[in-house]
Every structure is written in structure tokens, then in C-alpha cells.
Scaffold this active site. Structure first.
Site, short mmCIF file in Angstrom:
data_model
loop_
_atom_site.label_atom_id
_atom_site.label_comp_id
_atom_site.label_asym_id
_atom_site.label_seq_id
_atom_site.Cartn_x
_atom_site.Cartn_y
_atom_site.Cartn_z
N GLY A 1 0.83 -1.21 0.00
CA GLY A 1 0.00 0.00 0.00
C GLY A 1 0.87 1.26 0.00
O GLY A 1 0.52 2.28 0.57
N LEU B 1 1.53 3.48 -2.13
CA LEU B 1 1.05 4.70 -2.82
C LEU B 1 -0.07 5.39 -2.04
O LEU B 1 -0.59 6.40 -2.47
CB LEU B 1 0.56 4.35 -4.23
CG LEU B 1 1.63 3.79 -5.17
CD1 LEU B 1 1.04 3.47 -6.54
CD2 LEU B 1 2.80 4.77 -5.31
N GLY B 2 -0.41 4.84 -0.89
CA GLY B 2 -1.49 5.42 -0.07
C GLY B 2 -1.02 6.59 0.76
O GLY B 2 0.14 7.03 0.65
N GLN B 3 -1.92 7.10 1.63
CA GLN B 3 -1.62 8.32 2.40
C GLN B 3 -0.43 8.10 3.33
O GLN B 3 0.46 8.95 3.41
CB GLN B 3 -2.86 8.71 3.24
CG GLN B 3 -2.72 10.06 3.91
CD GLN B 3 -3.81 10.37 4.93
OE1 GLN B 3 -4.63 9.52 5.29
NE2 GLN B 3 -3.80 11.59 5.42
N ASP C 1 2.43 -1.71 -4.44
CA ASP C 1 1.02 -1.30 -4.37
C ASP C 1 0.26 -2.09 -5.42
O ASP C 1 0.85 -2.59 -6.39
CB ASP C 1 0.88 0.22 -4.64
CG ASP C 1 -0.43 0.78 -4.09
OD1 ASP C 1 -0.40 1.44 -3.04
OD2 ASP C 1 -1.49 0.50 -4.69
N ARG D 1 -1.70 -0.85 -7.43
CA ARG D 1 -1.67 -0.03 -8.64
C ARG D 1 -0.22 0.09 -9.11
O ARG D 1 0.70 0.01 -8.29
CB ARG D 1 -2.17 1.39 -8.33
CG ARG D 1 -3.63 1.47 -7.92
CD ARG D 1 -3.96 2.83 -7.34
NE ARG D 1 -3.42 2.96 -5.99
CZ ARG D 1 -3.35 4.13 -5.34
NH1 ARG D 1 -3.69 5.25 -5.97
NH2 ARG D 1 -2.89 4.18 -4.11
N ASP E 1 -0.63 -7.33 -5.29
CA ASP E 1 -1.96 -7.44 -4.68
C ASP E 1 -1.83 -8.45 -3.55
O ASP E 1 -1.57 -9.63 -3.79
CB ASP E 1 -2.96 -7.93 -5.75
CG ASP E 1 -4.35 -8.16 -5.15
OD1 ASP E 1 -5.31 -8.29 -5.91
OD2 ASP E 1 -4.46 -8.21 -3.89
N TYR F 1 -15.09 -1.57 8.11
CA TYR F 1 -13.66 -1.28 8.26
C TYR F 1 -13.23 -1.52 9.71
O TYR F 1 -12.22 -2.16 9.97
CB TYR F 1 -13.43 0.18 7.86
CG TYR F 1 -12.04 0.71 8.09
CD1 TYR F 1 -11.80 1.66 9.09
CD2 TYR F 1 -10.98 0.29 7.31
CE1 TYR F 1 -10.54 2.16 9.31
CE2 TYR F 1 -9.71 0.81 7.51
CZ TYR F 1 -9.49 1.74 8.52
OH TYR F 1 -8.24 2.25 8.74
C1 VAH Z 1 -10.39 6.48 7.81
N1 VAH Z 1 -8.33 7.78 7.94
O1 VAH Z 1 -10.97 7.55 7.93
C2 VAH Z 1 -8.92 6.47 8.14
C3 VAH Z 1 -8.70 6.09 9.57
C4 VAH Z 1 -9.12 7.20 11.72
C5 VAH Z 1 -9.71 6.77 10.49
O2 VAH Z 1 -8.73 4.72 9.74
O3 VAH Z 1 -10.95 5.49 7.47
#
Ligand code: VAH
Length: 318
Positions: A6, A8-10, A32, A34, A51, A140
Site C-alpha cells: 500500500g 502509494l497510499g496516504q 502497491d 496499482r 496485490d 472497516y
Molecule cells: C479512515 N483515515 O478515515 C482512516 C482512519 C481514523 C480513520 O482509519 O478510514
């Protein structure tokens, strides 16, 4: 060598350069799902399309680069997970299972981020304890709690050296936000500079724990370098820096941009997720077990974000 999934993520966009700085360009493999777009900040160093739900491909990369430590950042974030639950389950759970199994087979150390999303409506919201009720209402969040439990199982059952942090909302200027509920705190800076106003999808009084990315990167590296004998917890540590609401963040921005205006157009999905999360965290376990201490409060983060973004745009002339 180090593998970052991951990348390329934040978080990955900043963790990779920080690791390269510490260990040398060639020792850090960014990956990543991508492929590497031409303009991304990971300009040098090894990059692999990977992946994590493909275990044989993961094994191939771990073998090819003789990986000793894995930072597993690949995940589908909160808002996107509600929209694509099947994908989120596969990436967040099967991807993690593959990472833990390959790490076990190849003797790798692992970092796996959790999140304040691992808490739910029945969790105490003020100074949320390190050890408390975790009944999240978002998919999540379910994958984050399951991930924490799976990682602790691998540590206990197989002696795997896997560690994690419950990241608060992370604020950064390097990579665009990736489908999170706390993304308003990133978008607001881009819009404040570009058009002097921002429409927040969370209501003015939504208080959430937040952290500036430099603090989050340092916390990640410090945790992975901590003496394992001192760790009474592993997956995952509460870490805090400051908490704020959209209204407070807007007021802080106005100290630099007096004409900045914030409007509100609440997104019920992300508002419901945010309302189920803590207001503030108790991070005494991280402070006691590996010396955690934040460097950026709301004022310092705001000043640096605006300075960094303005400087970038002055150069790029967006
Ligand atoms: C989200 N930035 O918003 C992430 C994090 C604290 C939240 O897991 O899903």
C-alpha cells in the site's frame, strides 16, 4: 530489506521516503496494487505491483528481495469499505492473513496499522482506554478489530514479532486522501488555499482524535525499533496527538487565512461512522512501553500544512 505494501497510499507515500532515508534507497521495496504513476513521490528505489490477496505473488516479492520487515499498509478505508464491503473484507482480512502467513514462513517482522475505527458506539469516548470494549459499527472497524486479534494470535501462537498502532485521523499534504472518514481534515487545506472555502461532510462539532503525518511516521518507526521486552501490548497501541472538530480546525486556519469560510453538507454515512468513534484517546500505554510523545498540536500542524502546501503550489503553480 523492507517491504511496504500500500506504498502509494496516504501513509505509504511518506513512510517509504522516511525508511529510505533511514536505511538507504535500495533496502526499501515499495509495492502497491496499482502501478507507479509517473508523478508519484516514490521516484527511486525498487517498486513492485503487488496485490496482497495473491499469496504466491507476495511470497515471490518477499523471496526476491530477502524481506526481513514488512509494513503492511494495504487496506480499504472506512467510507470506501461501506461502499465495497466484499472488496474491503478480501483486502483487509485475506490480505492480512497472507502477510502473516508469509511473515511466519520467512521469519519477517511485521507492522500492521489499526485505527480509532477499531472502537465503536459502546466504547468510552473520552480518553478511550488502551484495553476496552471494541464493538465497531463499520465494516472497516470490524476488519481492524479482527486484524488486531489475528496479529496478537500470531504473536502469541507463533512468536511472530508483529506490532501495530491505532492511527487517529491522519493529516498530510503528500498524497490525496484515500476514502476515509477523517479525510475532511486533509481536503480542507487544499480547498482553503485553492478557493478560500471548504464544504465539510462532517458536522461542525464532530470531535475526533487527529495526528499530523510526521508524528504518525515517527510513531511507526519508534514502535518498530522499541525493545520487544518492554512491550506489554502489541496490536495495537493507542497513540494520540490532539483532537479537534471541523469548526475548531476552520478557526485555526482562519488565523492564517482570515477570509477562509467553512460550510457544512453532512454525509450521513461518514457522519454515522465518525459519531461512533472516540473523541480523545488515552495513550499512556504507548508512552510507558516505548516512550511515545507527539510533536505537533493543532496549531503547529495547521501552520506547517499551510506552509508546505503553499510552497508546493508555488513551485507547481496549481
Ligand atoms: C479512515 N483515515 O478515515 C482512516 C482512519 C481514523 C480513520 O482509519 O478510514
Amino acid at each position: 530489506n523492507i517491504l511496504v505494501t500500500g506504498a502509494l497510499g496516504q501513509v505509504g507515500s511518506e513512510l517509504v521516503p522516511a525508511l529510505q532515508e533511514r536505511l538507504g534507497m535500495e533496502r526499501v521495496v515499495a509495492s502497491d496494487v496499482r502501478s507507479l504513476p509517473p508523478d508519484r513521490p516514490i521516484r527511486e528505489g525498487p517498486f513492485e505491483v503487488l496485490d496482497c490477496t495473491d499469496r504466491s505473488r507476495l511470497e515471490e516479492v518477499v523471496e526476491k528481495y530477502n524481506v526481513g520487515t514488512l509494513y503492511h499498509l494495504a487496506a480499504i478505508l472506512s467510507a470506501k469499505a461501506e461502499a465495497q464491503p466484499e472488496l474491503a473484507w478480501r483486502v483487509n482480512m485475506e490480505g492480512l492473513y497472507n502477510v502473516l502467513e508469509v511473515a511466519r514462513a520467512y521469519g519477517c517482522r511485521v507492522f500492521v496499522p489499526s485505527s480509532i475505527a477499531a472502537f465503536g458506539p459502546s466504547t468510552p469516548k473520552d480518553l478511550t482506554p488502551q484495553d476496552t470494549l471494541q464493538r465497531p459499527g463499520s465494516l472497516y472497524g470490524v476488519t481492524k478489530v479482527a486484524g488486531e486479534l489475528l496479529c496478537d494470535y500470531y504473536a502469541l501462537r507463533f512468536g511472530l514479532d508483529v506490532r501495530g498502532l491505532r492511527y487517529p485521523g491522519l493529516i498530510s499534504y503528500t498524497a490525496p486522501p484515500g476514502g476515509g472518514t477523517t479525510d475532511y481534515a486533509v481536503e480542507i487545506f487544499w480547498e482553503a488555499l485553492r478557493q478560500g472555502s471548504y464544504t465539510s461532510f462532517l458536522g461542525p462539532d464532530t470531535r475526533l482524535p487527529m495526528m499530523y503525518m510526521p508524528d504518525a511516521i515517527r510513531a511507526t518507526l519508534e514502535l518498530m525499533e522499541a525493545d520487544p521486552a518492554r512491550l506489554r501490548h502489541r496490536n495495537a497501541f493507542n497513540v494520540a496527538a490532539f483532537s479537534c472538530t471541523p469548526a475548531e480546525l476552520a478557526a485555526e486556519i482562519r488565523k492564517h487565512l482570515p477570509h477562509f469560510k467553512i460550510h457544512y453538507q453532512i454525509d450521513p454515512v461518514r457522519q454515522a461512522i465518525a459519531d461512533s468513534w472516540p473523541h480523545t484517546l488515552d495513550d499512556s500505554a504507548a508512552r510507558e512501553e516505548w516512550g511515545w510523545k507527539p510533536a505537533f498540536d493543532l496549531a503547529a500542524m495547521t501552520a506547517d500544512m499551510l506552509a508546505q502546501l503553499s510552497a508546493r503550489w508555488a513551485v507547481q503553480g496549481v
